[in-house]
Design an enzyme around this catalytic site. Structure first.
Site, PDB file in Angstrom:
ATOM      1  N   SER A   8      -5.788  12.101  52.284  1.00  0.00           N
ATOM      2  CA  SER A   8      -5.020  10.896  51.947  1.00  0.00           C
ATOM      3  C   SER A   8      -4.353  10.332  53.202  1.00  0.00           C
ATOM      4  O   SER A   8      -3.383  10.904  53.720  1.00  0.00           O
ATOM      5  CB  SER A   8      -3.949  11.258  50.915  1.00  0.00           C
ATOM      6  OG  SER A   8      -3.123  10.146  50.663  1.00  0.00           O
ATOM      7  N   HIS A  33      -9.228   8.982  51.717  1.00  0.00           N
ATOM      8  CA  HIS A  33      -8.513   8.380  50.581  1.00  0.00           C
ATOM      9  C   HIS A  33      -7.494   7.378  51.096  1.00  0.00           C
ATOM     10  O   HIS A  33      -6.634   7.716  51.929  1.00  0.00           O
ATOM     11  CB  HIS A  33      -7.814   9.495  49.799  1.00  0.00           C
ATOM     12  CG  HIS A  33      -7.190   9.054  48.514  1.00  0.00           C
ATOM     13  ND1 HIS A  33      -7.910   8.880  47.353  1.00  0.00           N
ATOM     14  CD2 HIS A  33      -5.914   8.760  48.221  1.00  0.00           C
ATOM     15  CE1 HIS A  33      -7.072   8.503  46.389  1.00  0.00           C
ATOM     16  NE2 HIS A  33      -5.871   8.425  46.882  1.00  0.00           N
ATOM     17  N   ASP A  35      -4.618   4.834  49.997  1.00  0.00           N
ATOM     18  CA  ASP A  35      -3.690   4.422  48.935  1.00  0.00           C
ATOM     19  C   ASP A  35      -3.153   3.033  49.225  1.00  0.00           C
ATOM     20  O   ASP A  35      -2.501   2.824  50.253  1.00  0.00           O
ATOM     21  CB  ASP A  35      -2.518   5.411  48.855  1.00  0.00           C
ATOM     22  CG  ASP A  35      -2.957   6.736  48.280  1.00  0.00           C
ATOM     23  OD1 ASP A  35      -2.725   7.779  48.915  1.00  0.00           O
ATOM     24  OD2 ASP A  35      -3.560   6.726  47.198  1.00  0.00           O
ATOM     25  N   MET A  37      -0.708   0.099  47.715  1.00  0.00           N
ATOM     26  CA  MET A  37       0.376  -0.076  46.736  1.00  0.00           C
ATOM     27  C   MET A  37       1.001  -1.468  46.887  1.00  0.00           C
ATOM     28  O   MET A  37       1.094  -1.987  47.999  1.00  0.00           O
ATOM     29  CB  MET A  37       1.445   1.000  46.955  1.00  0.00           C
ATOM     30  CG  MET A  37       0.894   2.420  46.836  1.00  0.00           C
ATOM     31  SD  MET A  37       2.205   3.640  47.057  1.00  0.00           S
ATOM     32  CE  MET A  37       1.221   5.133  47.137  1.00  0.00           C
ATOM     33  N   HIS A  66      -7.806   3.756  46.541  1.00  0.00           N
ATOM     34  CA  HIS A  66      -6.999   3.990  45.329  1.00  0.00           C
ATOM     35  C   HIS A  66      -6.038   2.810  45.199  1.00  0.00           C
ATOM     36  O   HIS A  66      -5.021   2.753  45.880  1.00  0.00           O
ATOM     37  CB  HIS A  66      -6.239   5.318  45.492  1.00  0.00           C
ATOM     38  CG  HIS A  66      -5.360   5.637  44.315  1.00  0.00           C
ATOM     39  ND1 HIS A  66      -4.439   6.660  44.357  1.00  0.00           N
ATOM     40  CD2 HIS A  66      -5.261   5.085  43.081  1.00  0.00           C
ATOM     41  CE1 HIS A  66      -3.808   6.713  43.186  1.00  0.00           C
ATOM     42  NE2 HIS A  66      -4.295   5.777  42.396  1.00  0.00           N
ATOM     43  N   MET A  68      -3.335   1.016  43.640  1.00  0.00           N
ATOM     44  CA  MET A  68      -2.177   1.103  42.750  1.00  0.00           C
ATOM     45  C   MET A  68      -1.479  -0.265  42.781  1.00  0.00           C
ATOM     46  O   MET A  68      -0.376  -0.430  43.320  1.00  0.00           O
ATOM     47  CB  MET A  68      -1.232   2.228  43.222  1.00  0.00           C
ATOM     48  CG  MET A  68      -1.809   3.611  42.988  1.00  0.00           C
ATOM     49  SD  MET A  68      -0.969   4.917  43.900  1.00  0.00           S
ATOM     50  CE  MET A  68      -1.905   4.863  45.416  1.00  0.00           C
ATOM     51  N   MET A 137      -4.508  11.279  37.901  1.00  0.00           N
ATOM     52  CA  MET A 137      -3.279  11.409  38.683  1.00  0.00           C
ATOM     53  C   MET A 137      -2.560  12.663  38.211  1.00  0.00           C
ATOM     54  O   MET A 137      -2.214  12.788  37.027  1.00  0.00           O
ATOM     55  CB  MET A 137      -2.394  10.179  38.498  1.00  0.00           C
ATOM     56  CG  MET A 137      -2.901   8.920  39.184  1.00  0.00           C
ATOM     57  SD  MET A 137      -3.285   9.156  40.928  1.00  0.00           S
ATOM     58  CE  MET A 137      -1.652   9.535  41.572  1.00  0.00           C
ATOM     59  N   ASP A 176      -5.542  13.754  42.192  1.00  0.00           N
ATOM     60  CA  ASP A 176      -4.727  13.163  43.241  1.00  0.00           C
ATOM     61  C   ASP A 176      -3.251  13.441  42.996  1.00  0.00           C
ATOM     62  O   ASP A 176      -2.678  12.973  42.028  1.00  0.00           O
ATOM     63  CB  ASP A 176      -4.979  11.640  43.249  1.00  0.00           C
ATOM     64  CG  ASP A 176      -4.235  10.931  44.354  1.00  0.00           C
ATOM     65  OD1 ASP A 176      -4.368   9.694  44.447  1.00  0.00           O
ATOM     66  OD2 ASP A 176      -3.516  11.600  45.118  1.00  0.00           O
ATOM     67  N   GLY A 177      -2.676  14.251  43.925  1.00  0.00           N
ATOM     68  CA  GLY A 177      -1.230  14.505  43.817  1.00  0.00           C
ATOM     69  C   GLY A 177      -0.929  15.997  43.803  1.00  0.00           C
ATOM     70  O   GLY A 177      -1.350  16.694  42.891  1.00  0.00           O
ATOM     71  N   GLY A 198      -3.295  15.714  50.587  1.00  0.00           N
ATOM     72  CA  GLY A 198      -2.168  15.037  51.258  1.00  0.00           C
ATOM     73  C   GLY A 198      -1.237  16.046  51.912  1.00  0.00           C
ATOM     74  O   GLY A 198      -1.691  17.035  52.507  1.00  0.00           O
TER      75      GLY A 198
HETATM   76  C1  DX5 Z   1       0.419   9.333  45.612  1.00  0.00           C
HETATM   77  C2  DX5 Z   1      -0.887   9.204  46.358  1.00  0.00           C
HETATM   78  C3  DX5 Z   1      -1.470  10.505  46.861  1.00  0.00           C
HETATM   79  C4  DX5 Z   1      -0.588  11.273  47.767  1.00  0.00           C
HETATM   80  C5  DX5 Z   1      -1.025  12.715  47.808  1.00  0.00           C
HETATM   81  O1  DX5 Z   1       0.587   8.190  44.829  1.00  0.00           O
HETATM   82  O2  DX5 Z   1      -1.846   8.638  45.499  1.00  0.00           O
HETATM   83  O3  DX5 Z   1      -2.703  10.221  47.531  1.00  0.00           O
HETATM   84  O4  DX5 Z   1      -0.612  10.723  49.041  1.00  0.00           O
HETATM   85  O5  DX5 Z   1      -0.157  13.390  48.627  1.00  0.00           O
HETATM   86  P1  DX5 Z   1       0.516  14.808  48.206  1.00  0.00           P
HETATM   87  O6  DX5 Z   1      -0.522  15.867  48.497  1.00  0.00           O
HETATM   88  O7  DX5 Z   1       1.708  14.901  49.114  1.00  0.00           O
HETATM   89  O8  DX5 Z   1       0.871  14.712  46.760  1.00  0.00           O
HETATM   90 ZN    ZN Z   2      -4.033   8.237  45.901  1.00  0.00          ZN
END
Ligand code: DX5
Ligand code: ZN
Length: 221
Positions: A8, A33, A35, A37, A66, A68, A137, A176-177, A198
């Site tokens: 990520s 990955h 993200d 947002m 991803h 969001m 998620m 993810d997470g 991540g």
């Molecule tokens: C959170 C993200 C994840 C996050 C994962 O909304 O979608 O990709 O970066 O990181 P960790 O491993 O710290 O949960």
């Molecule tokens: Zn993500």
């Protein structure tokens, strides 16, 4: 075949991004990955189109977007999506999910639906023909460094069964997470195929990226 890894990038050290990208390429990760947002669908902002264009030019590793964001169909054109990429949109983010999945496929990418912890697996029963992957998620989206929502482990297993029973066993499951080494093993046993890595694993602050990537690969073999 073992599980696939998607580090990520929001968790990467932005001041050493080029080195990180070449290390991840050398480590043989399957996707990067990304993200995205919008501060509305989730209460945070992370990476934007310019960042993604820079990453695209710096590596050949496919991107795992991803989104969001509310109404992702309105913003997809801003990103350099290409064949071999994955694009996940949230089931909760658009009333026109089936059309948005078609839009992603028209770009040559794999189409995926992301589900927040509170969103039922049943909510995507009518778009199984349109998806290549489903993103579970395992934390509430928006921030790295959160703790796993325990019920999501059972949700992975339920989704795996749900897909198999309907002859959609070919659809991959991404998680993810808080994908730590320990959680990754449990998620793999529950049926996950692709693992977003991540701060809980490969981007653990101050640790060896290459060694952690190798360790995670072993955990999901
Ligand atoms: C959170 C993200 C994840 C996050 C994962 O909304 O979608 O990709 O970066 O990181 P960790 O491993 O710290 O949960
Ligand atoms: Zn993500």
């Amino acid at each position: 075949m073992g599980g696939k890894i998607a580090p990520s990038l929001m968790c990467a050290d932005f001041l050493h991004l080029e080195d990180t990208l070449s290390t991840l390429d050398r480590a043989g990760v399957d996707y990067l990955h990304v993200d995205i947002m919008d501060g509305a669908f989730v209460p945070n902002f992370t990476l934007g189109p310019d960042f993604v264009h820079a990453v695209r030019h710096a590596t050949r590793v496919p991107l795992d977007y991803h989104l969001m964001v509310d109404h992702p169909e309105r913003h997809l054109h801003l990103f350099p999506v290409r064949e071999g990429d994955i694009v996940s949109v949230h089931q909760e983010s658009t009333p026109h999910l089936q059309r948005t999945l078609q839009q992603i496929k028209s770009l040559g990418a794999k189409a995926s639906v992301a589900l927040n912890p509170s969103t039922s697996v049943l909510s995507i029963e009518d778009v199984l023909d349109d998806v290549d992957m489903i993103l579970i998620m395992t934390v509430n989206p928006g921030f790295a460094g959160q703790k796993l929502v325990p019920a999501t482990l059972h949700k992975i297993a339920r989704l795996k069964r749900f897909l198999g029973e309907r002859n959609y066993g070919h659809i991959e499951i991404e998680v993810d997470g808080n994908v730590s080494m320990e959680n990754a093993r449990k998620m793999r046993q529950a049926g996950a195929d692709i693992f977003v890595a991540g701060t809980s694993s490969v981007f653990k602050p101050g640790a060896d990226l290459l060694a952690l990537t190798r360790e995670l690969k072993e955990a999901i073999a």
